[in-house]
Write a protein that holds these residues in place. Structure first.
Motif, PDB file in Angstrom:
ATOM      1  N   LYS A 244       0.843  -1.202   0.000  1.00 59.25           N
ATOM      2  CA  LYS A 244       0.000   0.000   0.000  1.00 59.25           C
ATOM      3  C   LYS A 244       0.874   1.247   0.000  1.00 59.25           C
ATOM      4  CE  LYS A 244      -3.718  -2.494   0.694  1.00 59.25           C
ATOM      5  NZ  LYS A 244      -4.537  -2.918   1.791  1.00 59.25           N
TER       6      LYS A 244
ATOM      7  N   ASP B 274      -2.264   7.126  14.611  1.00 62.26           N
ATOM      8  CA  ASP B 274      -3.473   6.483  15.137  1.00 62.26           C
ATOM      9  C   ASP B 274      -3.436   4.987  14.801  1.00 62.26           C
ATOM     10  OD1 ASP B 274      -4.335   6.096  12.552  1.00 62.26           O
ATOM     11  OD2 ASP B 274      -5.775   7.738  12.565  1.00 62.26           O
TER      12      ASP B 274
ATOM     13  N   ILE C  52      -5.010   3.132  12.706  1.00 60.00           N
ATOM     14  CA  ILE C  52      -4.973   2.759  11.295  1.00 60.00           C
ATOM     15  C   ILE C  52      -3.553   2.926  10.755  1.00 60.00           C
ATOM     16  CG2 ILE C  52      -5.870   3.321   8.991  1.00 60.00           C
ATOM     17  CD1 ILE C  52      -8.524   4.045  10.335  1.00 60.00           C
TER      18      ILE C  52
ATOM     19  N   PHE D  45      -1.336   0.258  12.106  1.00 55.15           N
ATOM     20  CA  PHE D  45      -1.640  -0.975  11.376  1.00 55.15           C
ATOM     21  C   PHE D  45      -0.895  -0.992  10.044  1.00 55.15           C
ATOM     22  CE2 PHE D  45      -4.168  -2.780   7.908  1.00 55.15           C
ATOM     23  CZ  PHE D  45      -4.282  -4.106   8.304  1.00 55.15           C
TER      24      PHE D  45
ATOM     25  N   HIS E 238       1.719  -3.741   8.901  1.00 56.77           N
ATOM     26  CA  HIS E 238       1.399  -4.507   7.700  1.00 56.77           C
ATOM     27  C   HIS E 238       2.565  -4.451   6.714  1.00 56.77           C
ATOM     28  CE1 HIS E 238      -0.677  -5.343   3.857  1.00 56.77           C
ATOM     29  NE2 HIS E 238      -1.394  -6.151   4.602  1.00 56.77           N
TER      30      HIS E 238
ATOM     31  N   ALA F 245      -0.600 -10.038  10.806  1.00 54.82           N
ATOM     32  CA  ALA F 245      -0.635  -8.642  10.348  1.00 54.82           C
ATOM     33  C   ALA F 245      -1.942  -7.937  10.707  1.00 54.82           C
ATOM     34  CB  ALA F 245      -0.390  -8.582   8.857  1.00 54.82           C
ATOM     35  N   THR F 246      -2.349  -8.048  11.961  1.00 55.26           N
ATOM     36  CA  THR F 246      -3.500  -7.263  12.416  1.00 55.26           C
ATOM     37  C   THR F 246      -2.980  -6.369  13.547  1.00 55.26           C
ATOM     38  OG1 THR F 246      -4.106  -8.874  14.100  1.00 55.26           O
ATOM     39  CG2 THR F 246      -5.091  -9.169  11.938  1.00 55.26           C
ATOM     40  N   PHE F 247      -3.787  -5.389  13.931  1.00 51.80           N
ATOM     41  CA  PHE F 247      -3.273  -4.520  14.998  1.00 51.80           C
ATOM     42  C   PHE F 247      -4.384  -3.904  15.845  1.00 51.80           C
ATOM     43  CE2 PHE F 247      -1.966  -0.442  16.756  1.00 51.80           C
ATOM     44  CZ  PHE F 247      -0.879  -0.857  17.514  1.00 51.80           C
ATOM     45  N   TYR F 248      -4.111  -3.813  17.139  1.00 55.46           N
ATOM     46  CA  TYR F 248      -4.848  -2.929  18.031  1.00 55.46           C
ATOM     47  C   TYR F 248      -3.926  -2.613  19.199  1.00 55.46           C
ATOM     48  CZ  TYR F 248      -6.005  -6.847  21.233  1.00 55.46           C
ATOM     49  OH  TYR F 248      -5.957  -7.887  22.120  1.00 55.46           O
TER      50      TYR F 248
ATOM     51  N   GLU G 117     -12.906   4.792   7.556  1.00 58.00           N
ATOM     52  CA  GLU G 117     -11.856   5.253   8.470  1.00 58.00           C
ATOM     53  C   GLU G 117     -12.408   6.213   9.505  1.00 58.00           C
ATOM     54  OE1 GLU G 117      -7.706   6.361   6.922  1.00 58.00           O
ATOM     55  OE2 GLU G 117      -8.942   6.289   5.133  1.00 58.00           O
TER      56      GLU G 117
ATOM     57  N   TYR H 106     -14.453   4.492  11.986  1.00 61.80           N
ATOM     58  CA  TYR H 106     -13.634   3.593  12.797  1.00 61.80           C
ATOM     59  C   TYR H 106     -12.997   4.375  13.944  1.00 61.80           C
ATOM     60  CZ  TYR H 106     -10.517  -0.087  14.267  1.00 61.80           C
ATOM     61  OH  TYR H 106      -9.892  -1.037  15.031  1.00 61.80           O
ATOM     62  N   ARG H 107     -12.564   5.592  13.617  1.00 68.28           N
ATOM     63  CA  ARG H 107     -11.914   6.409  14.662  1.00 68.28           C
ATOM     64  C   ARG H 107     -12.904   6.802  15.762  1.00 68.28           C
ATOM     65  NH1 ARG H 107      -8.895   8.564   9.961  1.00 68.28           N
ATOM     66  NH2 ARG H 107      -6.845   7.620  10.154  1.00 68.28           N
TER      67      ARG H 107
ATOM     68  N   SER I 215     -11.391  -2.948  19.291  1.00 68.22           N
ATOM     69  CA  SER I 215     -11.409  -3.814  18.118  1.00 68.22           C
ATOM     70  C   SER I 215     -10.029  -3.930  17.502  1.00 68.22           C
ATOM     71  CB  SER I 215     -12.389  -3.257  17.081  1.00 68.22           C
ATOM     72  OG  SER I 215     -12.013  -1.947  16.739  1.00 68.22           O
ATOM     73  N   GLU I 216      -9.829  -5.019  16.789  1.00 65.24           N
ATOM     74  CA  GLU I 216      -8.542  -5.337  16.182  1.00 65.24           C
ATOM     75  C   GLU I 216      -8.635  -5.094  14.682  1.00 65.24           C
ATOM     76  OE1 GLU I 216      -7.499  -9.409  16.805  1.00 65.24           O
ATOM     77  OE2 GLU I 216      -5.431  -9.096  16.126  1.00 65.24           O
ATOM     78  N   LEU I 217      -7.731  -4.273  14.163  1.00 65.32           N
ATOM     79  CA  LEU I 217      -7.740  -3.959  12.727  1.00 65.32           C
ATOM     80  C   LEU I 217      -7.226  -5.129  11.917  1.00 65.32           C
ATOM     81  CD1 LEU I 217      -6.433  -0.352  12.425  1.00 65.32           C
ATOM     82  CD2 LEU I 217      -8.112  -1.383  10.919  1.00 65.32           C
ATOM     83  N   ILE I 218      -7.947  -5.474  10.886  1.00 71.02           N
ATOM     84  CA  ILE I 218      -7.552  -6.618  10.073  1.00 71.02           C
ATOM     85  C   ILE I 218      -7.117  -6.185   8.684  1.00 71.02           C
ATOM     86  CG2 ILE I 218      -8.471  -8.679   8.943  1.00 71.02           C
ATOM     87  CD1 ILE I 218     -10.142  -9.092  11.426  1.00 71.02           C
ATOM     88  N   ASP I 219      -7.792  -5.188   8.151  1.00 70.27           N
ATOM     89  CA  ASP I 219      -7.449  -4.753   6.794  1.00 70.27           C
ATOM     90  C   ASP I 219      -7.873  -3.304   6.577  1.00 70.27           C
ATOM     91  OD1 ASP I 219      -6.484  -5.191   4.137  1.00 70.27           O
ATOM     92  OD2 ASP I 219      -8.561  -5.241   3.455  1.00 70.27           O
ATOM     93  N   VAL I 220      -7.102  -2.624   5.740  1.00 66.30           N
ATOM     94  CA  VAL I 220      -7.497  -1.298   5.273  1.00 66.30           C
ATOM     95  C   VAL I 220      -7.513  -1.403   3.757  1.00 66.30           C
ATOM     96  CG1 VAL I 220      -6.915   1.146   5.210  1.00 66.30           C
ATOM     97  CG2 VAL I 220      -6.396  -0.182   7.240  1.00 66.30           C
ATOM     98  N   SER I 221      -8.661  -1.166   3.130  1.00 67.47           N
ATOM     99  CA  SER I 221      -8.757  -1.400   1.688  1.00 67.47           C
ATOM    100  C   SER I 221      -8.192  -0.224   0.905  1.00 67.47           C
ATOM    101  CB  SER I 221     -10.211  -1.614   1.290  1.00 67.47           C
ATOM    102  OG  SER I 221     -10.831  -0.360   1.105  1.00 67.47           O
ATOM    103  N   ASP I 222      -7.972  -0.459  -0.382  1.00 69.84           N
ATOM    104  CA  ASP I 222      -7.498   0.615  -1.260  1.00 69.84           C
ATOM    105  C   ASP I 222      -8.650   1.492  -1.720  1.00 69.84           C
ATOM    106  OD1 ASP I 222      -4.856  -0.057  -1.189  1.00 69.84           O
ATOM    107  OD2 ASP I 222      -5.027  -1.502  -2.817  1.00 69.84           O
TER     108      ASP I 222
ATOM    109  N   ARG J 291     -11.103   5.411   3.558  1.00 74.09           N
ATOM    110  CA  ARG J 291     -11.029   4.025   3.088  1.00 74.09           C
ATOM    111  C   ARG J 291     -11.910   3.108   3.940  1.00 74.09           C
ATOM    112  NH1 ARG J 291      -4.701   3.776   3.618  1.00 74.09           N
ATOM    113  NH2 ARG J 291      -5.342   4.976   5.427  1.00 74.09           N
TER     114      ARG J 291
ATOM    115  N   VAL K  26     -12.388   0.098   6.318  1.00 72.39           N
ATOM    116  CA  VAL K  26     -11.561  -0.588   7.300  1.00 72.39           C
ATOM    117  C   VAL K  26     -12.304  -1.845   7.759  1.00 72.39           C
ATOM    118  CG1 VAL K  26     -10.835  -0.366   9.700  1.00 72.39           C
ATOM    119  CG2 VAL K  26     -10.417   1.510   8.113  1.00 72.39           C
TER     120      VAL K  26
END
Lengths: 456, 338
Positions: A76, A92, A94, A97, A101, A142-145, B77, B80-81, B87-94, B101, B103
């Protein structure tokens, strides 16, 4: 000059980019932003790297390449995050993360490359420390919190939340404060790695680009060029991939062409439909591909480096900007003449200059252009239909119709005399015979007006 | 609870409202509260902006969406903020929406979230496809205001329809219009032979004759200005690849060779026909069928309109059940109406 500036050149380089199987948008942007290489060293280093990828693609199993491609899809563009990190901003969740990632992706790709002896080719910096900061439990996912293990009080608050959902809002507020402190701490630690992270992102983009170029070479049958040291460019069996693909779609074959040109002007003459414009397009394309580090569509190529490349073709886009075709063409050639006075290595490829004006003045303009540019330190390849005195120019001619078939090969001739095949070709195209025969009559009468007309 | 068990038979569910404030979000809340999160992996998203705390149009209070621990969700996004859960972030899309984006994350505690997922049908489908890698058993889509597209069987396998006083304050209008939508959702699938022949056709208007031969009518769509039915005396099935509209249906009905024909459309979201015109066509002996169909699991009602008008819940439920022959639920009263 960057690749994005010439992407719409009529030589058709956009097609090469469209056919490039890049995995990530970031790699595409990086490639489009890359500058044209103008030194032999840069180009040699670039092709050395590409050669390693080419060998890699040839010898490695396709499932392995697929895995690598699939991984690179995850690359990305996190430049904003990296710049936030460099200026010591607090990231933050995101953004954190994104960093994690990228770091995990970099580590994974580095491992894949190492397995096949590709680790030294494009170095991905070691990201273990970055991952450790963002993966306190060592899960390597590859996840995050903001993990519980960052702070004991945070862990307690979250447990309370689960036991007393009715107090959630209040507990969340307290937890948010701790989370903020954790984010600050993490960002401070990561700040030192901003450069490393940026380097990793760039390395991954370069791997994506080189892999795509190597696969394109394989699919299209492209080859590695050498850097010519004597100022002359030599191509054997050169072809234009887009024209070739279009012909193959119609069940026809592309006839590759051999051509050499140096610092003396080269004049190409030949019948209509003899592929002269395609030769110029291909030469332009090859020059760009060479200086942007792609494979070359020829069985062998030794190419001379240039600082500036000018491709002047009649159907220039400036016509759409409101200039007449003649004006657009004259302006473009004017730029070539001005540039030739500067101390830069120039390649000019000019397709049928002054074709839209009357033949007397047109021929004079072309002859004069040839004379003006002949003395300059530049490579010039020009096509024309006008009968002109070539002077010191080398003359190449399309073989033309041989036994009813068009032979696109170029042969060296001693003078610039143009072939008179237009009527034969028109006839072969099945053009109305009344028109063609009348033209033959006119030619036989030495160009004099015909006395008789059909009405009499 | 039969309602919930029915949902679990499918891998995707969309909840759509006939109008804003017909209780769509209430319905989602009801479903989320009752799904077995311990045994099933559930993912929730919405198409476009939804889940505002205050309804942007009518300024009435809207319930927030409460997720339970273990649920996956897709939101923007920005939202989400603003989350009020861990919560646990798994993916952020394009792919970007107007709120940033999309999330994807997993709830580690229960809590509130504003949902604003992928903004187009195709990106929603991509998002749903990506859920496979996390072992998701059921994806729930909170459909946006009067956008049936998210309920298209091309996107989700099953649906719940929310209707209510916000759609019409007149019980009989409300009942007949809701029944029309239900009729469309429940249209029969066409014969399998037709399906094989028609499914690959994405544009135009076609017909299959009585010998089973396919003909192209060379029309761009049913909206075409120049609709002519010539040489169609032996037409058995008429296929409209795009939208089916009133004027087209009327022309078919007025053609003596065609009025008893079967019209096939891709799915019910492609039908833009008024209840009156649709009924007239059926009365004349015509049939409408589909290539793809989603399962209508339930209809829910909200008898309260945002303007303050309240219909009698029991009367409304009773009349609707009678008209559509399906269970109807008033979720605020949390009971099945009979």
């Amino acid at each position: 000059m960057q690749l994005k500036n010439i992407i719409d050149s009529p030589c058709g380089i956009r097609y090469m980019l469209d056919q490039l199987d890049l995995q990530s948008g970031f790699a595409r942007r990086w490639l489009l932003d890359s500058p044209m290489m103008t030194t032999g060293d840069e180009i040699a280093v670039n092709y050395e790297v590409l050669r390693r990828f080419y060998d890699f693609v040839q010898r490695v199993d396709t499932t392995y390449i697929d895995t690598l491609c699939h991984k690179l899809c995850g690359l990305k563009d996190i430049r904003t995050t990296i710049s936030n990190l460099s200026r010591k901003a607090t990231l933050d969740d995101i953004e954190l993360f994104e960093v994690k990632h990228l770091a995990m992706l970099g580590t994974y790709v580095a491992k894949l490359m190492r397995q096949h002896g590709m680790d030294g080719v494009i170095g991905i910096p070691d990201m273990d420390e970055v991952i450790n900061i963002l993966d306190p439990d060592g899960l390597r996912i590859a996840t995050f919190y903001i993990y519980d293990s960052y702070s004991e009080p945070l862990k307690d608050l979250r447990n309370q939340m689960r036991q007393h959902p009715e107090q959630q809002d209040e507990l969340l507020l307290k937890a948010n404060e701790i989370e903020m402190a954790v984010r600050e701490e993490l960002s401070t630690k990561l700040h030192h790695f901003a450069g490393t992270i940026e380097q990793a992102q760039l390395a991954l983009a370069q791997i994506d680009v080189n892999l795509a170029k190597a696969m394109q070479m394989q699919h299209m049958g492209l080859n590695f060029p050498t850097v010519s040291s004597d100022g002359a460019s030599r191509y054997l069996a050169m072809f234009h991939p887009q024209v070739k693909a279009a012909l193959e779609n119609r069940g026809k074959a592309f006839q590759p062409v051999d051509i050499t040109f140096g610092l003396e002007p080269t004049l190409i003459t030949g019948a209509n439909m003899g592929g002269k414009t395609v030769v110029l397009k291909t030469l332009t394309l090859c020059q760009y591909l060479f200086q942007f580090g792609f494979g070359i569509p020829a069985s062998s190529a030794a190419i001379a480096l240039k600082d500036d490349i000018h491709f002047c073709i009649g159907d220039d886009q400036s016509v759409e900007k409101g200039l007449s075709s003649f004006a657009a063409e004259m302006k473009h050639i004017d730029a070539v003449i001005k540039a030739s006075r500067e101390n830069r290595k120039l390649l000019a490829l000019i397709d049928e200059p002054a074709r839209t004006t009357n033949p007397t003045e047109g021929a004079a303009l072309v002859t004069a252009l040839l004379r003006v540019l002949a003395g300059r330190d530049m490579s010039l390849v020009m096509t024309t239909h006008y009968d002109i005195e070539p002077g010191d120019a080398r003359c190449l001619r399309v073989k033309g119709f041989v036994d009813g078939e068009m032979d696109y090969a170029l042969v060296e001739v001693q003078d610039g005399e143009v072939p008179h095949e237009a009527l034969n070709i028109a006839q072969a195209l099945g053009i109305d015979s009344e028109w063609i025969n009348k033209a033959r009559d006119l030619l036989q009468h030495g160009g004099a007006p015909i006395q008789q007309s059909d009405n009499h | 609870m039969p309602f919930i068990n029915d949902i679990l038979k499918y891998s995707s569910l969309s909840i759509v409202g006939l109008e804003k404030n017909t209780g769509k979000t209430e319905c989602l809340k009801y479903v989320l509260d009752r799904l077995p999160v311990k045994t099933k992996r559930i993912a929730v998203t919405s198409i476009g902006i939804d889940g505002e705390t205050v309804d942007q149009v009518t300024r009435t209070q809207k319930p927030e969406i409460v997720l339970r621990e273990g649920m996956y969700f897709g939101t923007s996004e920005m939202h989400y903020r603003q989350r009020r859960l861990v919560s646990e972030l798994i993916d952020v899309s394009d792919e970007s929406t107007s709120l940033g984006r999309v999330v994807t994350a997993k709830a580690l505690t229960g809590g509130k979230i504003l949902l604003s997922g992928p903004s187009s049908g195709s990106s929603l489908k991509r998002w749903m496809g990506s859920m496979g890698q996390y072992g998701i058993d059921l994806v729930i889509i909170d459909g946006a205001l009067s956008r049936m597209s998210s309920a298209s069987p091309a996107v989700s396998q099953s649906m719940i329809l929310a209707t209510g006083a916000a759609y019409s304050a007149n019980i009989s209008t409300l009942v007949s219009n809701t029944a029309h939508v239900v009729d469309l959702v429940n249209l029969d699938l066409t014969a399998e032979a037709n399906m094989r022949m028609l499914a690959p056709l994405e544009h135009g208007v076609w017909f299959i004759d009585t010998d089973g031969v396919l003909h192209d009518l060379n029309m761009l769509s049913s909206l075409s200005q120049d609709i002519r039915f010539e040489g169609m005396e032996n037409c058995a099935t008429l296929y409209v690849a795009g939208a089916l509209v009133d004027s087209f249906l009327e022309k078919v009905r007025q053609n003596k060779h065609l009025r008893q024909t079967e019209i096939v459309v891709r799915d019910f979201t492609k039908i833009f026909v008024s209840p009156q015109q649709f009924k007239l066509f059926l009365k004349a002996g015509g049939r409408v069928s589909v290539l793809q169909k989603s399962k209508l699991i339930a209809v829910t009602v909200n008898p309260t309109s945002p303007s303050g008008y309240v219909l009698d819940s029991d009367t409304l439920c009773g009349k609707l059940t009678e008209a559509i022959g399906l269970p109807v639920y008033d979720l605020l009263k949390s009971k099945k109406c009979n």
